[in-house]
Structures are given as C-alpha cells and as structure tokens.
Design a protein around this motif. Structure first.
Motif, PDB file in Angstrom:
ATOM      1  N   VAL A 142       0.834  -1.207   0.000  1.00  0.00           N
ATOM      2  CA  VAL A 142       0.000   0.000   0.000  1.00  0.00           C
ATOM      3  C   VAL A 142       0.869   1.257   0.000  1.00  0.00           C
ATOM      4  N   PHE A 143       0.439   2.260  -0.774  1.00  0.00           N
ATOM      5  CA  PHE A 143       1.143   3.541  -0.882  1.00  0.00           C
ATOM      6  C   PHE A 143       0.179   4.682  -0.593  1.00  0.00           C
ATOM      7  N   ASP A 144       0.691   5.739   0.052  1.00  0.00           N
ATOM      8  CA  ASP A 144      -0.078   6.959   0.318  1.00  0.00           C
ATOM      9  C   ASP A 144       0.330   8.050  -0.664  1.00  0.00           C
ATOM     10  N   LEU A 145      -0.642   8.791  -1.171  1.00  0.00           N
ATOM     11  CA  LEU A 145      -0.350   9.950  -2.018  1.00  0.00           C
ATOM     12  C   LEU A 145       0.152  11.082  -1.123  1.00  0.00           C
ATOM     13  N   ILE A 146       1.320  11.644  -1.459  1.00  0.00           N
ATOM     14  CA  ILE A 146       1.953  12.635  -0.580  1.00  0.00           C
ATOM     15  C   ILE A 146       1.330  14.015  -0.733  1.00  0.00           C
ATOM     16  N   LYS A 147       1.086  14.439  -1.988  1.00  0.00           N
ATOM     17  CA  LYS A 147       0.523  15.769  -2.240  1.00  0.00           C
ATOM     18  C   LYS A 147      -0.711  15.653  -3.139  1.00  0.00           C
ATOM     19  N   ASP A 148      -1.565  16.667  -3.053  1.00  0.00           N
ATOM     20  CA  ASP A 148      -2.755  16.698  -3.915  1.00  0.00           C
ATOM     21  C   ASP A 148      -2.343  16.639  -5.381  1.00  0.00           C
ATOM     22  N   VAL A 149      -3.152  15.963  -6.182  1.00  0.00           N
ATOM     23  CA  VAL A 149      -2.926  15.886  -7.623  1.00  0.00           C
ATOM     24  C   VAL A 149      -4.218  16.289  -8.333  1.00  0.00           C
ATOM     25  N   THR A 150      -4.087  17.215  -9.276  1.00  0.00           N
ATOM     26  CA  THR A 150      -5.225  17.621 -10.092  1.00  0.00           C
ATOM     27  C   THR A 150      -4.962  17.186 -11.530  1.00  0.00           C
ATOM     28  N   THR A 151      -5.871  16.409 -12.083  1.00  0.00           N
ATOM     29  CA  THR A 151      -5.686  15.940 -13.455  1.00  0.00           C
ATOM     30  C   THR A 151      -6.041  17.056 -14.438  1.00  0.00           C
TER      31      THR A 151
END
Length: 394
Positions: free
Chosen positions: A124-133
C-alpha cells in the motif's frame, strides 16, 4: 594447574576455556582443603567448583566481548553503531519506498493527499501531495503524483506498472499506474552489511576516485550495490559505452539522491554516461547534467530435489532449503557468478538432507546444473517463491 595466560596479550585477548578455569578452581580447592577432597560433579566441593568456574567463564566472555567491541571487524550490534558514530557513518535504518504514479480520470479531478493505492500483492502507498488531473494533447485527463509506501522495507520497491489499484474505489478514477519502479525502500542494515560499508569507508573515503564514488553512493539510503564501468579508450567498449566515459550502475536508491551524490563526487572533466539523465546541483550550486543507470535485475530460479533422512523436518525443512539458497544468491555482487557448487554446502548443513540435486536458471522452464554468469550491470536476485523443493524426488 593454574591458568597460564589470561587477559590482554601481545597477540590480543586470551580467554581460557571453561575446562581450564574448572581445573584452576579445583587446584585452588585442593591446595586449601587437601588433595583428598572429592571433586566429582555430584559432590559438595565439585558443585561449588563448577559454580565458580561457570560464573568466571561468563565474566571472562563478557570481558572478551568488550575487548572485541572496539574493532570494526569484530564489533556487533550497538558496539558497531558506536564505531560508526565515531566515523560519522550511521547504520541505515528501514525506510519507505517512493514512486511516481500516473492517474487517469474522466474529467478534471482533484485527488487529495492521503489517498491510498496498492499492488495486487497488497503493498500500500499513500499519495503525498494533492494531484489535479488536466487534459493532455491526446484529450485524456492525466495527473502525476508521488506516493510513499505505508510500510518500510526493501519489499516496497515494487516493479513498474504494479501500483494499479485504488484502495478506496473511486468511480472518477479510470486507471492508475507507476511507469517506473518504486525506489528508496530498504530494510534495517544488518551487522555484516554495515561492517563492510564501514571498512569501505576507511579504505576509500568518498571522493572523485572510482572507489571513493562507490563508497559515497553506498552510503545513500536504499542503495544496496554499486558497480562502475570505465572506458579509458578512444573507441566505444564492448558494452556500448562511449570513449573516455564512466558508467555508474546502482542497485536501489532514489534518482535525485544518486544524481546529487555524483554531482558532488565526480571530478571535473569526467564524462558520465547512462540512460538516466538528471539535473543536479553540486556543492557550489552549479547545475550539472548527470547520467547513470540502475542495475538490471536478473531473477534466479531454482529447483531442488532432496532425498531425506529420519531427521528431516517435514513442516519447515523445505522452507529452510529455500531460505539458504535465496540468502546465498542475494548476497552476490554485480558482475559475479552464481556458482552451483556453492549452493550445496548450505543445503547439506540442514538436518535431514541425505542427498540433493540442484538446478538453477534465469527461466523457470529451463533450469540446469550449470553456473550462471552475469554482466557488470546485472544484479542477481532470488525470492523464495522462485524456488521449488521436491522432497524425495531423487
């Protein structure tokens, strides 16, 4: 008889054995109470003599450990850590892995930090920063983010295109993947690996020499092996490296860390080559183009046929065999050879193994009783799942 030598000596620390100490204690008792006393193991004097001898043996063993704890070659655990602290080279601790992921959505969409993604195996991995597509040239809404593994350890360095599952299903996310292998994850450094690194640090201080560059790279988190191919000639070498170039191969580690290290340690005028190209600042702040490559992973497969004896452990014996083989192969360095004959001693050391026949190879469908040779840029590896043990198959 008295113990002839004990303690510090010109040849080091001499420690008498339990039997020698017991003889000495018995001699002392006979001198004080007469030679006709009974010193058998079930007599009063005999029991007292053995208690004294055993306690002295334990004390001397601790003194011996204290003596050897002062040297890199013999220190262990916290003593080795203290030597490393004196050299300003701490033991590597377990760290998480990092990877870049590519997220595809139906429309412009915000994926918040903390969102979890995982592999089929449950890493399992956590997203570190917000990502906007955002819409790309092909009309797809794509975003790129950085994820960090929830757990620490080398097993988190998962292969490319394996982080493909959204842990909490989101109908707005069409797909997710990691185009490149995750990197940076490492296990706690064991004594033997840490000791080898401390010795390397003494022999080759980090610097512009080949040995110094290797030493500096080995100190980076996640880097487990380093190999350097130099081409000092005016023509390309057998591996396709351009003239007068240096090709650095690393097993593990993060791109930015490796590039920064090379920017600081590589001497002026050295031409680095490699498919990885990273812009890195040296100690003066100057931006340099750094080239290198990651080592090519070369998985090894094995099949072991065993004829067992009555001492064979039916529950765990096969697992012991697998672990011994995997440990040997994973200890090999790049450009090494997997010698078939070196596998047999560790197998025969397992209780209950009567006869063994080992076959190895890089393809599970084509195994043979032959050595496996590797290139300078290849790093062999072996998972216990790659090993088949056939009990009483001979």
């Amino acid at each position: 008889m008295a113990i002839a030598s004990f303690g510090l000596h010109k040849r080091g620390f001499l420690a008498p054995t339990y039997e020698e100490i017991l003889d000495s204690v018995e001699d002392d008792l006979m001198q004080r109470f007469g030679t006709d006393i009974v010193l058998t193991s079930n007599s009063n004097f005999g029991i007292i003599a053995r208690l004294i001898a055993w306690r002295e043996t334990l004390l001397i063993q601790e003194l011996q450990k204290t003596y050897y704890s002062a040297y890199i070659s013999t220190a262990t655990e916290s003593s080795l850590d203290r030597i490393g602290a004196n050299l300003d080279l701490p033991r590597k601790v377990a760290t998480p892995s990092f990877a870049n992921i590519q997220i595809v959505t139906d429309d412009e969409y915000l994926i918040q930090a903390g969102e979890q993604f995982e592999t089929d195996d449950g890493v399992v991995f956590d997203l570190i920063k917000d990502v906007t597509t955002a819409k790309d040239s092909n009309g797809q809404y794509i975003g790129v983010g950085v994820v960090q593994s929830v757990e620490t350890g080398d097993f988190n360095n998962v292969l490319p295109n394996t982080i493909t599952i959204v842990s909490n299903p989101d109908e707005d996310i069409i797909s997710v993947t990691n185009p490149q292998k995750a990197a940076g994850g490492q296990d706690d450094e064991d004594d033997s690996t840490y000791r080898a690194r401390l010795i390397m640090e003494n022999v080759a201080k980090p610097g512009p020499s080949t040995a110094g560059i290797k030493s500096a790279l080995m100190n980076l988190p996640g880097v487990r092996q380093v190999n350097i191919i130099e081409n000092p000639f005016a023509d390309a070498d057998q591996y396709g490296n351009p003239p007068y170039s240096v090709h650095v191969f690393c097993l593990g580690g993060k791109e930015d860390d490796i590039a920064s290290c090379l920017a600081d340690k590589v001497a002026a005028g050295i031409s680095l080559t490699g498919s990885k190209e990273v812009q890195a600042k040296d100690a003066t702040g100057e931006v340099k183009k750094i080239n290198f490559d990651y080592a090519t992973d070369k998985p090894i497969y094995a099949r072991v046929k065993i004829r067992t004896t009555d001492e064979w452990n039916a529950d765990d014996g096969a697992d012991y065999v697998k672990q011994e083989i995997a440990d040997y192969i994973n200890s090999l360095l790049m450009d090494g050879t997997v010698y078939l004959t070196k596998i047999y001693p560790s197998i025969y050391s397992i209780e209950g193994v009567g006869e063994a026949l080992v076959e190895i190879g890089t393809d599970p469908e084509h195994l043979a009783d032959k050595d496996i040779h590797t290139q300078p840029f290849e790093a062999v590896s072996c998972d216990t799942r790659n090993i088949e043990v056939v009990v009483n198959g001979i």
